[in-house]
Design a protein around this motif. Structure first.
Motif, PDB file in Angstrom:
ATOM      1  N   ARG A   1     -61.541  79.008   9.346  1.00 23.99           N
ATOM      2  CA  ARG A   1     -62.693  78.182   9.029  1.00 23.99           C
ATOM      3  C   ARG A   1     -63.924  79.063   8.939  1.00 23.99           C
ATOM      4  NH1 ARG A   1     -62.468  72.663  12.655  1.00 23.99           N
ATOM      5  NH2 ARG A   1     -60.489  71.843  11.886  1.00 23.99           N
ATOM      6  N   PRO A   2     -64.994  78.569   8.312  1.00 21.57           N
ATOM      7  CA  PRO A   2     -66.186  79.403   8.145  1.00 21.57           C
ATOM      8  C   PRO A   2     -67.058  79.448   9.392  1.00 21.57           C
ATOM      9  CG  PRO A   2     -66.541  77.268   7.160  1.00 21.57           C
ATOM     10  CD  PRO A   2     -65.099  77.288   7.604  1.00 21.57           C
ATOM     11  N   ILE A   3     -67.982  80.370   9.396  1.00 21.62           N
ATOM     12  CA  ILE A   3     -69.118  80.315  10.309  1.00 21.62           C
ATOM     13  C   ILE A   3     -70.159  79.444   9.628  1.00 21.62           C
ATOM     14  CG2 ILE A   3     -71.000  81.608  11.367  1.00 21.62           C
ATOM     15  CD1 ILE A   3     -69.158  84.002  11.595  1.00 21.62           C
ATOM     16  N   VAL A   4     -70.640  78.437  10.342  1.00 20.18           N
ATOM     17  CA  VAL A   4     -71.650  77.533   9.808  1.00 20.18           C
ATOM     18  C   VAL A   4     -72.938  77.717  10.601  1.00 20.18           C
ATOM     19  CG1 VAL A   4     -72.326  75.120   9.450  1.00 20.18           C
ATOM     20  CG2 VAL A   4     -69.971  75.850   8.978  1.00 20.18           C
ATOM     21  N   ILE A   5     -74.026  77.966   9.888  1.00 13.89           N
ATOM     22  CA  ILE A   5     -75.353  78.074  10.505  1.00 13.89           C
ATOM     23  C   ILE A   5     -76.153  76.856  10.072  1.00 13.89           C
ATOM     24  CG2 ILE A   5     -77.447  79.453  10.739  1.00 13.89           C
ATOM     25  CD1 ILE A   5     -75.801  81.891   9.818  1.00 13.89           C
ATOM     26  N   VAL A   6     -76.587  76.066  11.033  1.00 10.37           N
ATOM     27  CA  VAL A   6     -77.384  74.882  10.727  1.00 10.37           C
ATOM     28  C   VAL A   6     -78.849  75.211  10.988  1.00 10.37           C
ATOM     29  CG1 VAL A   6     -77.838  72.462  11.273  1.00 10.37           C
ATOM     30  CG2 VAL A   6     -75.492  73.333  11.296  1.00 10.37           C
ATOM     31  N   GLY A   7     -79.628  75.244   9.901  1.00 12.10           N
ATOM     32  CA  GLY A   7     -81.034  75.621   9.975  1.00 12.10           C
ATOM     33  C   GLY A   7     -81.274  76.838   9.113  1.00 12.10           C
ATOM     34  N   ALA A   8     -81.962  76.624   7.969  1.00  8.22           N
ATOM     35  CA  ALA A   8     -82.166  77.723   7.018  1.00  8.22           C
ATOM     36  C   ALA A   8     -83.587  78.269   7.071  1.00  8.22           C
ATOM     37  CB  ALA A   8     -81.831  77.250   5.599  1.00  8.22           C
TER      38      ALA A   8
ATOM     39  N   ASN B   1     -81.231  70.837   0.966  1.00  9.08           N
ATOM     40  CA  ASN B   1     -81.229  69.366   0.978  1.00  9.08           C
ATOM     41  C   ASN B   1     -80.031  68.816   1.755  1.00  9.08           C
ATOM     42  OD1 ASN B   1     -83.572  68.634  -0.560  1.00  9.08           O
ATOM     43  ND2 ASN B   1     -82.526  69.462  -2.359  1.00  9.08           N
ATOM     44  N   THR B   2     -79.636  69.533   2.785  1.00  3.89           N
ATOM     45  CA  THR B   2     -78.446  69.154   3.556  1.00  3.89           C
ATOM     46  C   THR B   2     -78.807  69.108   5.038  1.00  3.89           C
ATOM     47  OG1 THR B   2     -77.033  70.260   1.922  1.00  3.89           O
ATOM     48  CG2 THR B   2     -76.043  69.724   4.045  1.00  3.89           C
ATOM     49  N   ALA B   3     -78.929  67.910   5.567  1.00  6.34           N
ATOM     50  CA  ALA B   3     -79.299  67.748   6.968  1.00  6.34           C
ATOM     51  C   ALA B   3     -78.069  67.463   7.817  1.00  6.34           C
ATOM     52  CB  ALA B   3     -80.292  66.604   7.118  1.00  6.34           C
ATOM     53  N   ALA B   4     -77.979  68.119   8.956  1.00  5.24           N
ATOM     54  CA  ALA B   4     -76.921  67.836   9.924  1.00  5.24           C
ATOM     55  C   ALA B   4     -77.371  66.692  10.819  1.00  5.24           C
ATOM     56  CB  ALA B   4     -76.619  69.071  10.756  1.00  5.24           C
ATOM     57  N   VAL B   5     -76.478  65.760  11.068  1.00  6.66           N
ATOM     58  CA  VAL B   5     -76.828  64.597  11.893  1.00  6.66           C
ATOM     59  C   VAL B   5     -75.957  64.475  13.137  1.00  6.66           C
ATOM     60  CG1 VAL B   5     -77.798  63.290   9.971  1.00  6.66           C
ATOM     61  CG2 VAL B   5     -75.350  63.086  10.488  1.00  6.66           C
TER      62      VAL B   5
ATOM     63  N   ALA C   1     -65.088  69.116  19.651  1.00  9.59           N
ATOM     64  CA  ALA C   1     -63.636  69.164  19.843  1.00  9.59           C
ATOM     65  C   ALA C   1     -62.930  69.424  18.519  1.00  9.59           C
ATOM     66  CB  ALA C   1     -63.141  67.867  20.470  1.00  9.59           C
ATOM     67  N   ALA C   2     -63.384  68.743  17.461  1.00  7.26           N
ATOM     68  CA  ALA C   2     -62.791  68.927  16.134  1.00  7.26           C
ATOM     69  C   ALA C   2     -63.410  70.100  15.386  1.00  7.26           C
ATOM     70  CB  ALA C   2     -62.965  67.654  15.314  1.00  7.26           C
ATOM     71  N   ARG C   3     -64.487  70.666  15.961  1.00  5.78           N
ATOM     72  CA  ARG C   3     -65.249  71.725  15.298  1.00  5.78           C
ATOM     73  C   ARG C   3     -65.659  71.275  13.891  1.00  5.78           C
ATOM     74  NH1 ARG C   3     -64.242  77.745  17.562  1.00  5.78           N
ATOM     75  NH2 ARG C   3     -63.717  77.153  19.687  1.00  5.78           N
ATOM     76  N   GLN C   4     -66.513  70.249  13.891  1.00  8.34           N
ATOM     77  CA  GLN C   4     -66.909  69.635  12.632  1.00  8.34           C
ATOM     78  C   GLN C   4     -68.368  69.163  12.744  1.00  8.34           C
ATOM     79  OE1 GLN C   4     -65.043  65.796  11.140  1.00  8.34           O
ATOM     80  NE2 GLN C   4     -63.948  67.318   9.900  1.00  8.34           N
ATOM     81  N   VAL C   5     -69.155  69.493  11.723  1.00  5.71           N
ATOM     82  CA  VAL C   5     -70.548  69.060  11.643  1.00  5.71           C
ATOM     83  C   VAL C   5     -70.633  67.869  10.698  1.00  5.71           C
ATOM     84  CG1 VAL C   5     -72.887  69.700  10.916  1.00  5.71           C
ATOM     85  CG2 VAL C   5     -71.451  71.377  12.104  1.00  5.71           C
TER      86      VAL C   5
ATOM     87  N   THR D   1     -68.821  66.149   5.816  1.00  9.14           N
ATOM     88  CA  THR D   1     -68.622  66.938   7.027  1.00  9.14           C
ATOM     89  C   THR D   1     -68.374  68.395   6.655  1.00  9.14           C
ATOM     90  OG1 THR D   1     -66.243  66.479   7.018  1.00  9.14           O
ATOM     91  CG2 THR D   1     -67.654  65.013   8.341  1.00  9.14           C
ATOM     92  N   LEU D   2     -68.589  69.266   7.619  1.00  9.00           N
ATOM     93  CA  LEU D   2     -68.305  70.691   7.469  1.00  9.00           C
ATOM     94  C   LEU D   2     -67.460  71.142   8.647  1.00  9.00           C
ATOM     95  CD1 LEU D   2     -71.689  72.379   6.378  1.00  9.00           C
ATOM     96  CD2 LEU D   2     -69.575  72.269   5.049  1.00  9.00           C
ATOM     97  N   ASP D   3     -66.284  71.680   8.374  1.00  8.74           N
ATOM     98  CA  ASP D   3     -65.479  72.290   9.423  1.00  8.74           C
ATOM     99  C   ASP D   3     -66.047  73.670   9.744  1.00  8.74           C
ATOM    100  OD1 ASP D   3     -63.779  70.110   9.420  1.00  8.74           O
ATOM    101  OD2 ASP D   3     -62.376  71.015   8.009  1.00  8.74           O
ATOM    102  N   TYR D   4     -65.933  74.075  10.992  1.00  7.87           N
ATOM    103  CA  TYR D   4     -66.409  75.404  11.361  1.00  7.87           C
ATOM    104  C   TYR D   4     -65.467  76.045  12.364  1.00  7.87           C
ATOM    105  CZ  TYR D   4     -68.140  73.420  15.800  1.00  7.87           C
ATOM    106  OH  TYR D   4     -68.234  72.814  17.027  1.00  7.87           O
ATOM    107  N   ASP D   5     -65.471  77.365  12.353  1.00  8.07           N
ATOM    108  CA  ASP D   5     -64.827  78.119  13.419  1.00  8.07           C
ATOM    109  C   ASP D   5     -65.863  78.462  14.480  1.00  8.07           C
ATOM    110  OD1 ASP D   5     -62.363  79.886  14.287  1.00  8.07           O
ATOM    111  OD2 ASP D   5     -64.175  81.090  14.549  1.00  8.07           O
ATOM    112  N   GLN D   6     -67.041  78.895  14.015  1.00 12.24           N
ATOM    113  CA  GLN D   6     -68.164  79.178  14.899  1.00 12.24           C
ATOM    114  C   GLN D   6     -69.385  78.451  14.323  1.00 12.24           C
ATOM    115  OE1 GLN D   6     -67.878  81.421  17.777  1.00 12.24           O
ATOM    116  NE2 GLN D   6     -65.721  81.066  17.269  1.00 12.24           N
TER     117      GLN D   6
END
Length: 399
Positions: free
Chosen positions: A3-10, A76-80, A85-89, A96-101
């Protein structure tokens, strides 16, 4: 990592972390999620060059950069929400976005004063849209009220005066920047603003606004009973971490009374495996044993390096970290090295009536240096701060 690394906040912290991950050798999928529609941009110029009309673009990296570095930038993509547990944003659009980290870099949101009417001409400043709205009204403004004499309030007061706008600057504390730099240095900052024609009123708060028939602000009643008539108002009373989307995630947060934010260790690990925090939203563990947020531009880059190395198992930087921040007001650059605190003992080493240099100490040892218009003197103190040099020795060399 499948799964990808997901960074929330640009913002700056999210961008710097993405850059550091690539620099440290990470070649996997990397997604950078941003709530705003603009490419990541620099915020410090918004209260200065941008609002004065001296620059229109504070973009940090062009679109081609993200293509070249294979950073999947999603604006234009806000996380809510997040399911750790599922590693999902969870996203605002229902996706949704799956993540590893997961790296939390959602930054801050300006505080607003409760109980005040919602009027045209009343502004806060955090993002590009805030600054653009404020700049659009300045050309027709003769007088402005700035509520709060922290760094943003002081910088805006200076920018408004440079444009010929009369400024009333109010601050409940005894001086500007009193909670950050203490009253002694705060009084030197107050002197500078008054010399530039700012109507600075300390020990004074805001009671309510006065409005016209079109629901536009025309003035304000202050806590001392006085009334000021103005064309626009900016409220700069601090910010709060953007953590609402983490509710029920199990990720430990600091109490609001302690500044809020995401609790993390000295390299950004949170209480949940695979989740990290960086930048203004992150309350990192510091050498003092306390967790605290540091809302400074340089801190974002320093934390990004440490986090990227820790996440990838690389060797972290070994140089002693000496925090640094600055504020441009009028033609004077106010700079601070180390961890100056309002609770420290303050020694004014130099003061010519406008420029000054101050040492901050605890138990007789140097903890920080603050200077206005004295760049060389401030910057050469870095090694002495890192070593906790006895201030008696330093004062002896400056007499």
């Amino acid at each position: 990592m499948n799964r990808p690394i997901v960074i929330v906040g640009a913002g700056l912290a999210g961008l710097r972390t993405a850059e550091e991950l690539r620099r440290a050798g990470y070649e996997g999928e990397l997604i950078l999620v941003g709530e705003e529609s603009r490419l990541p941009y620099d915020r410090p110029p918004l209260s200065k060059q941008f609002v004065r009309g001296e620059t229109d673009d504070t973009t940090l990296r062009p679109e081609e950069f993200f293509v070249e570095k294979k950073i999947d930038l999603r604006l234009n993509t806000a996380a809510v929400g997040v399911d750790t547990a599922a590693r999902q944003v969870a996203l605002a659009d229902g996706g949704t976005l799956d993540y590893d980290q997961l790296i939390i870099a959602t930054g801050l949101r300006p505080r607003r004063l409760p109980g005040l009417p919602d009027l045209k001409g009343v502004h806060v400043l955090r993002g590009h849209a805030d600054a653009a709205a404020l700049r659009a009204e300045l050309s027709d403004a003769g007088t402005a009220l700035v509520v709060g004499a922290g760094f943003i309030g002081c910088e805006l007061a200076a920018s408004f005066r440079a444009g010929g706008v009369a400024v009333v600057l109010i601050e409940p504390q005894p001086t500007p920047l009193a909670s950050v730099l203490g009253e002694q240095v705060g009084e030197l900052v107050a002197r500078m603003h008054r010399a530039e024609g700012v109507d600075l009123r300390c020990g004074t708060g805001l009671d309510t606004f006065l409005a016209d028939d079109a629901d536009r602000v025309r003035g304000a009643k202050l806590s001392d009973g006085s009334v000021v008539y103005v064309d626009l108002v900016v409220i700069g009373v601090g910010s709060r971490p953007v953590t609402e989307w983490l509710a029920d995630s199990g990720i430990a947060l600091a109490e609001p009374t302690a500044g809020g934010g995401v609790l993390a260790d000295e390299v950004g690990r949170t209480s949940v495996e695979g989740v990290w925090a960086v930048g203004d939203v992150a309350a990192w563990l510091h050498e003092t044993g306390q967790r605290k947020r540091v809302e400074h531009w340089t801190n974002a880059g320093e934390q990004a390096k440490l986090l990227a190395c820790a996440l990838l198992g690389a060797e972290p930087p070994t140089a002693a970290r000496v925090p640094y921040f600055w504020s441009d007001q009028y033609e004077v650059k106010i700079q601070a090295l180390g961890t100056p605190s309002a609770a420290d003992d303050v020694h004014i080493v130099s003061d010519d009536g406008r420029k000054f240099l101050a040492y901050y100490t605890q138990d007789g040892n140097l903890t920080g240096v603050v200077g206005a218009g004295m760049t060389a003197q401030v910057m050469k103190a870095r090694a002495k701060i890192a070593a906790g040099a006895p201030v008696a020795e330093l004062l002896g060399t400056n007499q």
